[in-house]
Design an enzyme around this catalytic site. Structure first.
Site, PDB file in Angstrom:
ATOM      1  N   ASN A  56       0.812  -1.266   0.066  1.00  0.00           N
ATOM      2  CA  ASN A  56       0.092   0.090  -0.022  1.00  0.00           C
ATOM      3  C   ASN A  56       0.850   1.086   0.172  1.00  0.00           C
ATOM      4  O   ASN A  56       1.724   1.346   0.963  1.00  0.00           O
ATOM      5  CB  ASN A  56      -1.015   0.072   1.230  1.00  0.00           C
ATOM      6  N   TYR A  96      -8.189  13.265   0.112  1.00  0.00           N
ATOM      7  CA  TYR A  96      -7.889  12.442   1.093  1.00  0.00           C
ATOM      8  C   TYR A  96      -7.777  12.876   2.496  1.00  0.00           C
ATOM      9  O   TYR A  96      -6.961  14.080   2.426  1.00  0.00           O
ATOM     10  CB  TYR A  96      -6.832  11.265   0.987  1.00  0.00           C
ATOM     11  N   GLU A 105     -10.857   8.116   8.558  1.00  0.00           N
ATOM     12  CA  GLU A 105     -10.068   8.489   7.533  1.00  0.00           C
ATOM     13  C   GLU A 105     -11.211   8.656   6.352  1.00  0.00           C
ATOM     14  O   GLU A 105     -12.162   7.834   6.335  1.00  0.00           O
ATOM     15  CB  GLU A 105      -9.320   7.319   7.170  1.00  0.00           C
ATOM     16  N   TYR A 107     -12.105   9.679   2.013  1.00  0.00           N
ATOM     17  CA  TYR A 107     -11.961   9.715   0.654  1.00  0.00           C
ATOM     18  C   TYR A 107     -12.789  10.556  -0.128  1.00  0.00           C
ATOM     19  O   TYR A 107     -14.127   9.885   0.034  1.00  0.00           O
ATOM     20  CB  TYR A 107     -11.783   8.221   0.121  1.00  0.00           C
ATOM     21  N   GLU A 195      -3.249   6.921  -4.234  1.00  0.00           N
ATOM     22  CA  GLU A 195      -2.964   5.796  -3.506  1.00  0.00           C
ATOM     23  C   GLU A 195      -3.016   4.675  -4.577  1.00  0.00           C
ATOM     24  O   GLU A 195      -3.504   4.342  -5.427  1.00  0.00           O
ATOM     25  CB  GLU A 195      -4.306   5.469  -2.691  1.00  0.00           C
TER      26      GLU A 195
END
Length: 311
Positions: A56, A96, A105, A107, A195
């Site tokens: 990642n 983000y 978190e 997005y 990402e």
């Protein structure tokens, strides 16, 4: 109102391992768990990224906050960007960030690679910035976070059709999430992010301007480069009554004589097109002029019409 600078002359810096800092008024970070990564920090909010054989990895440039204010206290947040995005496998092009208290978190995904995230059931939709986004809420258990290993919620807005340039009215997503019971905390970060997950690819962010303050969807947009789509919501507004609207479509309302929106366009090369969608809530006719260098190039006179001028 605070507008982060769009262009500052500075030599590019390339990083290949986990690192964060500030450059040209932007917070940047490269984070990965494994694999090969490279991030070149260009001027302003721009950057390029390459990755391969990763678990990642995230590449981002944006604004970092001090965890003391909610998004309402900070003011309206919007991002105007363009990118050449070439993923090979699972990847996202998105806005983000994180909040704290609660730890979230989030997005806002404008494009993706081989898989459209997040693989959950939509809680609703939001139509904004010329598109529709599905809204999701997921949870991560004992995973890496800005506060170490933790369990936290993820909030998602995922566009139904891909794009790689435009305006993202970040605060509109925050407000919609909250209306669905998705609680936002105090702001830690908002960044334009690429990402990759168990994939390879490359991306070049050619423009990235984060505007904080002003009216919803507003703010000052830097002069666009040739080929960049500029929507009225992100143009400079003038006149006594000019303002953004979200119904019956997202755009700008010009209520009186001398109300206007404007921006600077480079006509050095190429073909340039301009279009106008107009509507009225009464029987009065309206006139809208397209002026370039003070010279009228096109006019729309009706309650609802399309103006198009090719230069």
């Amino acid at each position: 109102m605070l507008t982060l600078p769009a262009v500052t002359a500075q030599a590019a810096t390339t990083i290949t391992s986990n690192q964060s800092g500030t450059q040209d008024g932007y917070y940047y970070e490269l984070w990965k768990d494994s694999g090969t990564t490279s991030m070149t920090l260009n001027s302003g909010g721009t950057f390029s990224a390459q990755w391969s054989n990763i678990g990642n990895g995230l590449f981002r440039k944006g604004k970092k906050f001090d965890e003391t204010q909610t998004h309402q206290q900070i003011g309206n947040i919007s991002v105007n960007y363009s990118a050449n995005y070439q993923p090979n496998g699972n990847s996202y092009l998105c806005v983000y960030g994180w909040t704290v208290d609660p730890l979230v978190e989030y997005y806002i995904v404008d494009s993706w690679g081989s898989w459209r995230p997040p693989g959950a059931t939509s809680k609703g939709t939001i139509t904004v910035d010329g598109g529709t986004y599905d809204i999701y809420e997921t949870i991560r258990v004992d995973q890496p976070s800005i506060k170490g290993t933790a369990t936290f919620k993820q909030y998602w807005s995922v566009r139904t059709s891909k794009r790689t340039s435009g305006t993202i009215s970040v605060s509109e997503h925050f407000k919609k999430w909250e209306s669905l019971g998705m609680t936002m905390g105090k702001m830690y970060e908002v960044s334009l992010t690429v990402e990759g997950y168990q994939s390879s690819g490359s991306a070049t962010v050619t423009s990235n301007t984060i505007t904080i303050g002003g009216s919803s969807g507003g703010g000052t947009t830097p002069p666009p480069s040739t080929g960049t789509k500029v929507e009225a919501e992100s143009m400079t507004k003038g006149g006594q009554y000019t303002g953004n609207i979200s119904s019956p479509f997202n755009g700008v309302a010009l209520y009186a004589n001398n109300d206007l929106v404007k921006y600077t366009q480079n006509f050095s090369s190429g073909t340039h097109s301009f279009s106008l969608r107009g509507a009225s809530n009464n029987s009065n006719m309206a006139r809208v002029d397209l002026k370039i260098g003070g010279v009228t190039k096109g006019t729309s006179i009706s309650a609802g019409a399309i103006l198009r001028s090719i230069l």
